[in-house]
Every structure is written in C-alpha cells, then in structure tokens.
Design an enzyme around this catalytic site. Sequence first.
Site, mmCIF file in Angstrom:
data_model
loop_
_atom_site.group_PDB
_atom_site.id
_atom_site.type_symbol
_atom_site.label_atom_id
_atom_site.label_comp_id
_atom_site.label_asym_id
_atom_site.label_seq_id
_atom_site.Cartn_x
_atom_site.Cartn_y
_atom_site.Cartn_z
ATOM 1 C CE LYS A 1 -1.831 1.615 4.083
ATOM 2 N NZ LYS A 1 -1.554 3.026 4.373
ATOM 3 C CG ASN A 2 2.094 2.777 3.567
ATOM 4 O OD1 ASN A 2 0.976 3.185 3.231
ATOM 5 N ND2 ASN A 2 2.397 2.471 4.811
ATOM 6 N NE ARG B 1 0.548 11.854 7.482
ATOM 7 C CZ ARG B 1 0.830 13.067 7.937
ATOM 8 N NH1 ARG B 1 -0.133 13.902 8.210
ATOM 9 N NH2 ARG B 1 2.090 13.446 8.116
ATOM 10 C CB CYS C 1 -5.279 5.889 10.283
ATOM 11 S SG CYS C 1 -5.731 4.331 9.540
ATOM 12 N NE ARG D 1 -1.017 9.986 10.506
ATOM 13 C CZ ARG D 1 -1.167 9.039 9.581
ATOM 14 N NH1 ARG D 1 -2.380 8.640 9.232
ATOM 15 N NH2 ARG D 1 -0.123 8.487 9.018
ATOM 16 N N PRO D 2 0.051 16.075 11.828
ATOM 17 C CG PRO D 2 1.890 16.466 13.204
ATOM 18 C CD PRO D 2 0.732 15.544 13.012
ATOM 19 C CB ILE D 3 1.139 18.573 6.791
ATOM 20 C CG1 ILE D 3 0.339 19.883 6.929
ATOM 21 C CG2 ILE D 3 0.195 17.402 6.636
ATOM 22 C CD1 ILE D 3 -0.359 20.289 5.628
ATOM 23 C CG ASP D 4 5.237 20.109 11.558
ATOM 24 O OD1 ASP D 4 4.555 19.067 11.449
ATOM 25 O OD2 ASP D 4 6.269 20.163 12.241
ATOM 26 C CG ASP E 1 2.296 0.841 9.745
ATOM 27 O OD1 ASP E 1 1.919 1.787 10.447
ATOM 28 O OD2 ASP E 1 2.825 1.003 8.631
ATOM 29 C CB ILE F 1 5.356 6.300 15.592
ATOM 30 C CG1 ILE F 1 6.532 5.310 15.573
ATOM 31 C CG2 ILE F 1 5.352 7.209 14.360
ATOM 32 C CD1 ILE F 1 7.874 5.812 15.164
ATOM 33 N NE ARG G 1 -7.737 4.553 4.811
ATOM 34 C CZ ARG G 1 -6.890 4.990 5.731
ATOM 35 N NH1 ARG G 1 -7.225 4.989 6.994
ATOM 36 N NH2 ARG G 1 -5.710 5.437 5.378
HETATM 37 N N1 EPU Z 1 4.967 14.178 11.751
HETATM 38 C C1 EPU Z 1 5.039 15.496 12.123
HETATM 39 N N2 EPU Z 1 5.008 16.429 11.124
HETATM 40 C C2 EPU Z 1 4.934 16.109 9.809
HETATM 41 C C3 EPU Z 1 4.873 14.749 9.439
HETATM 42 C C4 EPU Z 1 4.894 13.803 10.449
HETATM 43 O O1 EPU Z 1 5.103 15.818 13.299
HETATM 44 O O2 EPU Z 1 4.923 17.025 8.985
HETATM 45 C C5 EPU Z 1 5.013 13.155 12.812
HETATM 46 C C6 EPU Z 1 3.779 12.246 12.822
HETATM 47 O O3 EPU Z 1 2.723 12.824 13.515
HETATM 48 C C7 EPU Z 1 4.325 10.998 13.475
HETATM 49 C C8 EPU Z 1 5.769 10.937 12.971
HETATM 50 O O4 EPU Z 1 6.079 12.264 12.525
HETATM 51 O O5 EPU Z 1 4.339 11.153 14.877
HETATM 52 C C9 EPU Z 1 6.002 9.971 11.850
HETATM 53 O O6 EPU Z 1 5.051 10.191 10.849
HETATM 54 P P1 EPU Z 1 5.381 9.902 9.333
HETATM 55 O O7 EPU Z 1 5.387 11.190 8.595
HETATM 56 O O8 EPU Z 1 6.568 9.020 9.213
HETATM 57 O O9 EPU Z 1 4.145 9.064 8.952
HETATM 58 P P2 EPU Z 1 3.519 9.067 7.552
HETATM 59 O O10 EPU Z 1 4.565 9.276 6.543
HETATM 60 O O11 EPU Z 1 2.332 9.934 7.565
HETATM 61 C C10 EPU Z 1 3.848 6.556 6.922
HETATM 62 C C11 EPU Z 1 2.901 5.461 6.566
HETATM 63 C C12 EPU Z 1 2.186 5.011 7.833
HETATM 64 C C13 EPU Z 1 3.227 4.529 8.836
HETATM 65 C C14 EPU Z 1 4.237 5.650 9.117
HETATM 66 C C15 EPU Z 1 5.359 5.240 10.023
HETATM 67 C C16 EPU Z 1 2.234 6.044 4.329
HETATM 68 C C17 EPU Z 1 1.154 6.490 3.426
HETATM 69 N N3 EPU Z 1 1.927 5.948 5.612
HETATM 70 O O12 EPU Z 1 3.024 7.573 7.474
HETATM 71 O O13 EPU Z 1 1.345 3.948 7.457
HETATM 72 O O14 EPU Z 1 2.598 4.178 10.031
HETATM 73 O O15 EPU Z 1 4.804 6.108 7.878
HETATM 74 O O16 EPU Z 1 6.016 4.133 9.496
HETATM 75 O O17 EPU Z 1 3.318 5.734 3.877
HETATM 76 C C18 EPU Z 1 -0.462 2.502 7.721
HETATM 77 O O18 EPU Z 1 -0.079 1.925 6.691
HETATM 78 O O19 EPU Z 1 -1.359 2.040 8.457
HETATM 79 C C19 EPU Z 1 0.145 3.772 8.085
HETATM 80 C C20 EPU Z 1 -0.414 4.618 8.946
#
Ligand code: EPU
Length: 448
Positions: free
Chosen positions: A41-42, A116, A140, A147-150, A335, A357, A428
């Site tokens: 998926k990812n 996301r 999710c 979930r932040p995007i900063d 995950d 995380i 999903r």
């Molecule tokens: N975070 C921030 N700011 C940002 C981005 C992230 O504070 O701008 C924080 C998040 O809140 C979290 C940490 O950084 O505490 C890590 O988040 P990350 O950005 O790595 O997560 P992601 O990229 O949104 C991907 C996978 C997730 C998986 C995580 C960690 C995708 C689409 N999603 O999420 O997958 O849990 O990496 O490995 O690639 C899932 O498949 O169920 C899933 C949630």
Amino acid sequence: MYIVRNLVDFFNKPIIIELMAKFIIQGGKPLSGEIKVAGSKNAALKIFPVALLTKETIRISNAPEIEDVSRARETLIALGGEVKKINSPAGGGVFDIKLKSNKYIDLPSELVNKFRASIMFVGPMLATRGEASFPHPGGCVIGAGSRPIDMFLDGFKKMGAKVEIIRYGSGQVYRLTAKKLKSAEIFFPKITVTGTESLMMTACLAEGETILKNCAMEPEITALADFLNSIGAKIEGAGAPTIKIKGVNKLKGGEYKIIPDRIDAGTFAILAAASNSGEVLIKNCNPGHLEALWSLFDKIGINYVLEKNNIKIMPVKKFFACDIMTHEYPGFVTDLQSPYTVLMTQARGSSLIHETIYDRRLIFADILTQMGANITMCDPHRAVVTGPTKLYGRKLISPDLRAGAALIIAALIANGKTEIDNIYQIDRGYEKLDERLRNLGADIKRID
Ligand code: EPU
C-alpha cells in the site's frame, strides 16, 4: 457518518466512524495453508503523484486492490491524469498512468479528507504547476488531533514556495505557490516517511542539488528512489539518513513493479503465531523487510522458516511475552504494533508495549480488554499485556486500519462470534482480507 459515544480516545474525544459493511467472524477455527501477500500500500500510493512529474506513461504492476489506492487513482484523475487498467493474467493490479492536463491546482477536499498520502501530490503540483491548494489531509486517526504536515510545509518553503493558510467559515485550506522551486538543504526534526518521499520526488525537478538529512529509511523509499532514477532522476543515498537529489529538466516514463507489502506479510505471520493451530505459508513477500519481527519471534519462541519470497510459521507448544518499542525502519514498525499486542494476549508472561510514533494507536487495547484481554494502560503510549488469556467474541468497531486487522486476529482466535463494524478502515489497506483468510480456513463473512 456517526459519532459513537461510547468509543472515545485517551483524550476523551469521541471517535468519528463510518458504519457501513461489517465482518462476522466465528472464532476458534484452526488456520493452515497458503496465503499470498499483496503489493505494498505505502509504495503504491506514492507512484500516482509521480505521474504529475512526467509527460510519459508509467506502467504500474502488482498494485493492491484496496480503497486507498482507488482514492489515489481518483485524485490523479481529478488532477488531469488518465488511468487505464490493463488485464493481467498474472494477477495483481496493472495500470498505465499518464498526465493529460497540467491545469488543475486544487486537490479535491472529498478525496484529501479520505487519505493522508494525498499530501504526496502537493510537491509535484508545485514543481510543475507552481501552485497547489488543499485542506488538511485525513486518513487514520492515530495521532493527536489531525496528523501534522509542518515538515512538508517547512520543506516546501525552503525550496522557495510561499505557504498561505486561507480561512473560510469553520474551515481552512493551504495555498502553496512557487514560481520555480530551488534546491535546499533540509533537516527533518523528526523522521518522517511521506515527508522524505515527498521532498525527494519534488526535488527531482528543482534547480540544483537538494540535500535531505535525518531521512526515513523504509524499503518503500528505496523502491521509489530506484524507480525515479530509472526514469531519469538523480537521487543518491535513499535507504540511508542523508539523501542527495540533483535536479533534472524532465523525467521519462517507465515500469514500476510494486514491492510486496511488508505489513500484510507481518500481519499474517503474527496471525499464524497467535492462532498457533497449523502450518501457514505466507507467499510472495520479502522476509528481509521484517527483520525486527523475526528477532522478536526468536526471543518469544515462535517456530518459523524464512525462504527467499516466503515465510512458513509452524505451531509451538507455548511462547513467551517480550516487550516492544516501536521505531522507524529497520526497528519494529508501528503498523504491526496492534497485531503484536494481540499476540501478547496469548503469550506467557507480561510485556510492555511502547508505541513511540503515534499517540492514538494504542487506544484499541481498550477493545481487546472488552474481549477478555488483561491489559493495563499506563498512558497513551504504553500498555502492559499479561497472558495468556482467553478472548471472547463480541460486537466491535474498527477504529483504524491496523487496529482493525489486529481485531480480526483477536476475533479469529476468540471463543464465539465477533462482529466488526467500520471495515472501510480495513479495506483501505488490506486487499480482500476476508477472501484470503477463508483460504486458511477462517470463518469470516462480509456483510454489506
Ligand atoms: N509528523 C510530524 N510532522 C509532519 C509529518 C509527520 O510531526 O509534517 C510526525 C507524525 O505525527 C508521526 C511521525 O512524525 O508522529 C512519523 O510520521 P510519518 O510522517 O513518518 O508518517 P507518515 O509518513 O504519515 C507513513 C505510513 C504510515 C506509517 C508511518 C510510520 C504512508 C502512506 N503511511 O506515514 O502507514 O505508520 O509512515 O512508518 O506511507 C499505515 O499503513 O497504516 C500507516 C499509517
């Protein structure tokens, strides 16, 4: 859409869920046989935005048939892309994706609200259209608030984009503009998977050399970088903490075979261990992507064999508890935390589950407790599970994707019948999970 009043998170906020299709599971059936792992998926979600970076066709194979991939396809089409399904006798989704128009600058809110990874389209839009507007992405509910995007926004700013937040009524949209993106040196204050991937793909068409530091190292990132390099990008270091990207003028088309889903594989390995009732062969996977899980299996006494593309799990007399702390790759992946928590309800002894995380990924433990598990929540990040305990079927609501899969494992090993609602969340990310589990002998029905 409903708010379920008796399902609240650790911060006492009600959890909003959609009540639609459900699974009915009769627990306690022995599980054995073969199960096939789907494409990741990812990894799949990140290839659709790449189509915005080239005028040529990209052929994707081994795409999983899951709701999030459908949303990514719809997003690409809404942004001027064309997606053609190609018949594939070998199985696995095959698509040709190609850009038809570069004029759209708004990401549709009804899609952005659903997943996301929609944020992955923003960088390529900025690089090729100079503009992107979008609401805060959904997905999710596993982090505090949304979930932040900063780190994305800070990265785009460093590359020369202007970021505005436009408020209207009770809502807001981000509006990003950039005449020409330039290279930058970007340090991620926190390791982020999609953040790394997003800035890596965006930098492919930016002027000069971009250096990303403290990057995530997940296999999906390496796969994406390998593909981008195969279509003309100049990326070095993916899979390590520092990635260097030399900007190029254009990218070509090419073929992208999606790697096997390591979370799919890990979920089935944990299911087979928790059920402990027969030999299960998990096919078409890459066991090398799950080393942290195998080292735990060694410690707790699970009997398994790893082959090049398969994993075999065999029953054991008993297995033991062991603590985990989730960590970025190659550590123990967040995950798989929820499936592992279910496994620990069947292990001898007590284990501390430490979710580092996300702060809402352990709330499902409360549902497990209602099924009979002995779990003490210490705080939103830590829980102590003591086993082995018998689990009992009941009516449940899946709070998110991975917790949903974990609850299916719990239901399959429980006594009696379980109903799991809100299974859109499971669909999903898991391809036809009920069908695949029935092949192992599970008694699971989908009610639409
Ligand atoms: N975070 C921030 N700011 C940002 C981005 C992230 O504070 O701008 C924080 C998040 O809140 C979290 C940490 O950084 O505490 C890590 O988040 P990350 O950005 O790595 O997560 P992601 O990229 O949104 C991907 C996978 C997730 C998986 C995580 C960690 C995708 C689409 N999603 O999420 O997958 O849990 O990496 O490995 O690639 C899932 O498949 O169920 C899933 C949630």
